[in-house]
Design a protein around this motif. Structure first.
Motif, short mmCIF file in Angstrom:
data_model
loop_
_atom_site.label_atom_id
_atom_site.label_comp_id
_atom_site.label_asym_id
_atom_site.label_seq_id
_atom_site.Cartn_x
_atom_site.Cartn_y
_atom_site.Cartn_z
N LEU A 1 0.85 -1.15 0.17
CA LEU A 1 -0.18 -0.01 -0.06
C LEU A 1 0.94 1.28 -0.08
O LEU A 1 1.98 1.22 0.69
CB LEU A 1 -0.93 -0.04 0.98
CG LEU A 1 -2.15 -0.41 1.10
CD1 LEU A 1 -2.31 -1.95 0.84
CD2 LEU A 1 -3.18 -0.22 2.27
N GLY A 2 0.66 2.36 -0.56
CA GLY A 2 1.10 3.64 -0.70
C GLY A 2 2.07 3.93 -1.71
O GLY A 2 2.72 4.91 -1.87
N PHE B 1 2.79 6.02 5.32
CA PHE B 1 2.46 5.94 4.05
C PHE B 1 3.79 6.11 3.13
O PHE B 1 3.61 5.68 2.04
CB PHE B 1 1.36 6.82 3.35
CG PHE B 1 -0.27 6.25 4.17
CD1 PHE B 1 -0.44 5.03 4.04
CD2 PHE B 1 -0.85 7.17 4.86
CE1 PHE B 1 -1.79 4.75 4.41
CE2 PHE B 1 -1.90 6.93 5.30
CZ PHE B 1 -2.46 5.47 5.07
N ASP B 2 4.52 6.93 3.72
CA ASP B 2 5.82 7.22 2.82
C ASP B 2 6.86 6.08 2.87
O ASP B 2 6.69 5.05 3.45
CB ASP B 2 6.24 8.65 3.46
CG ASP B 2 6.61 9.03 4.67
OD1 ASP B 2 6.85 7.94 5.27
OD2 ASP B 2 6.53 9.88 5.06
N SER B 3 8.01 6.50 2.55
CA SER B 3 9.11 5.44 2.65
C SER B 3 9.53 5.17 4.17
O SER B 3 10.47 4.22 4.11
CB SER B 3 10.41 6.27 1.63
OG SER B 3 10.90 7.38 2.40
N ARG B 4 9.14 5.63 4.98
CA ARG B 4 9.60 5.44 6.38
C ARG B 4 8.94 3.87 6.79
O ARG B 4 9.77 3.36 7.79
CB ARG B 4 9.10 6.45 7.42
CG ARG B 4 10.03 7.71 7.12
CD ARG B 4 9.46 8.63 8.14
NE ARG B 4 8.16 9.17 7.80
CZ ARG B 4 7.22 10.09 8.43
NH1 ARG B 4 7.68 10.61 9.54
NH2 ARG B 4 6.46 10.69 7.81
N SER B 5 7.80 3.48 6.24
CA SER B 5 7.40 2.32 6.37
C SER B 5 7.21 1.32 5.21
O SER B 5 6.84 1.84 3.96
CB SER B 5 5.97 2.52 7.13
OG SER B 5 6.19 3.16 8.50
N LEU B 6 7.02 0.07 5.31
CA LEU B 6 6.32 -0.77 4.10
C LEU B 6 5.02 -1.49 4.57
O LEU B 6 5.20 -1.86 5.90
CB LEU B 6 7.46 -1.87 4.03
CG LEU B 6 8.86 -1.48 3.33
CD1 LEU B 6 9.45 -2.66 3.00
CD2 LEU B 6 8.30 -0.85 1.79
N THR C 1 -0.74 10.16 -4.19
CA THR C 1 -0.70 8.65 -3.56
C THR C 1 -0.99 8.89 -2.09
O THR C 1 -1.18 9.96 -1.50
CB THR C 1 0.86 8.34 -3.81
OG1 THR C 1 1.70 8.98 -3.03
CG2 THR C 1 1.35 8.31 -5.09
N LEU C 2 -1.10 7.77 -1.58
CA LEU C 2 -1.23 7.73 -0.11
C LEU C 2 -0.10 8.46 0.61
O LEU C 2 -0.33 8.93 1.87
CB LEU C 2 -1.20 6.51 0.39
CG LEU C 2 -2.71 5.58 0.02
CD1 LEU C 2 -2.31 4.13 0.50
CD2 LEU C 2 -3.80 6.14 0.75
N ALA C 3 1.01 8.55 0.16
CA ALA C 3 2.19 9.11 0.81
C ALA C 3 1.99 10.50 0.95
O ALA C 3 2.37 11.35 1.74
CB ALA C 3 3.34 8.76 0.19
#
Length: 274
Positions: free
Chosen positions: A78-79, A113-118, A91-93
């Motif tokens: 997601l995201g 939602f950004d690159s800090r999480s999967l 996007t969700l980010a």
């Protein structure tokens, strides 16, 4: 348990073959992260999980319960993709807000939602939200520690469990009732879902959720009575025995003679008083 519950019908379990090990390895290489050991073992036994059940109303089955865990091929991120097909679509980010309250005390840090999480979708929840497998720390490398979170339709995060095994138990014990994940949010389940909770109480149900004064209008229905057979035994009314014509005539003669004698006595009493 479900098949013996009143009104429950069409309990369906979809048997799935185990996921091949190279499919799991391919997924890990594609997403640059390792699946949690318990989830990996689950996929090596069955490539996903699906169980549904219905209730019979007016002799017509109505789908109600649903328990789903996506297969490896549907364990999508997601995201990362655009919400629309237009160029430069959001996007969700783009919805990420750094002012969101971070974890403190007993509250864990929320996913991003950004690159800090999967974030990967485990269960689409029939459109009522999404249950997600979350890797919260991706820098400098993706941490193997994962958690299970619920993303509601307003895109707010709610923590469920630390491990997939614990979530799997929650899924089973709540019988796949509609919107059961909202029992772990601050606003709770909807009145309609609460009605189903009253009828088919989950094994782990918190009774405090069903006894709030604000929701006292929710009917406390008993499924044994709701789905009871509607066949009624006809009541036969007995007619009173008819009297013979001779007895009716003698009864009327006795009544009239008694009335006339009472009238004569009253007239003689008045004459004597005068």
């Amino acid at each position: 348990l479900l098949e013996t519950s009143p009104g429950v019908t069409e309990v369906t379990f979809v048997e799935k073959e185990p996921a091949e090990r190279h499919t799991i390895i391919s997924w890990e290489q594609k997403n640059s992260c390792m699946l949690p050991e318990d989830l990996k073992n689950f996929y090596l036994m069955t490539d996903g999980f699906q169980m549904t059940w219905s209730v019979k109303t007016d002799d017509t089955p109505m789908p109600l319960g649903s328990m789903v865990i996506n297969s490896v091929s549907k364990l999508c991120r997601l995201g990362g993709s655009s919400m629309y097909t237009l160029p430069n679509a959001p996007t969700l980010a783009d919805l990420e807000d750094d002012t969101d309250e971070e974890g403190n005390g007993d509250k864990p840090e929320k996913p991003h939602f950004d690159s800090r999480s999967l974030i990967f979708e485990l269960d689409p929840c029939n459109g009522n939200g999404k249950v997600c497998l979350v890797y919260k720390h991706t820098k400098p490398v993706v941490s193997p520690d994962t958690e299970i979170w619920f993303l509601d339709r307003a895109l707010y995060w709610h923590f469920l469990t630390k491990t997939f095994t614990a979530y799997y138990r929650l899924l089973i014990t709540h019988l796949g009732l509609p919107q059961w994940q909202y029992a772990f949010t601050s606003y709770g389940v909807s009145p309609q879902a609460k009605q189903w909770f009253n009828m088919y109480k989950p094994i782990t149900i918190n009774t405090a959720l069903l006894s709030e004064e604000a929701d006292s209008f929710v009917n406390k229905l008993d499924p044994n009575k709701v789905f009871k057979s509607k066949n009624k035994t006809p009541v036969i009314k007995k007619k009173p025995p008819s009297q013979p014509a001779g007895s009716q005539k003698s009864h009327m003669t006795m009544t009239s003679s008694k009335t006339s004698s009472l009238a004569g006595n009253s007239s003689r009493k008045r004459d004597s008083q005068i």
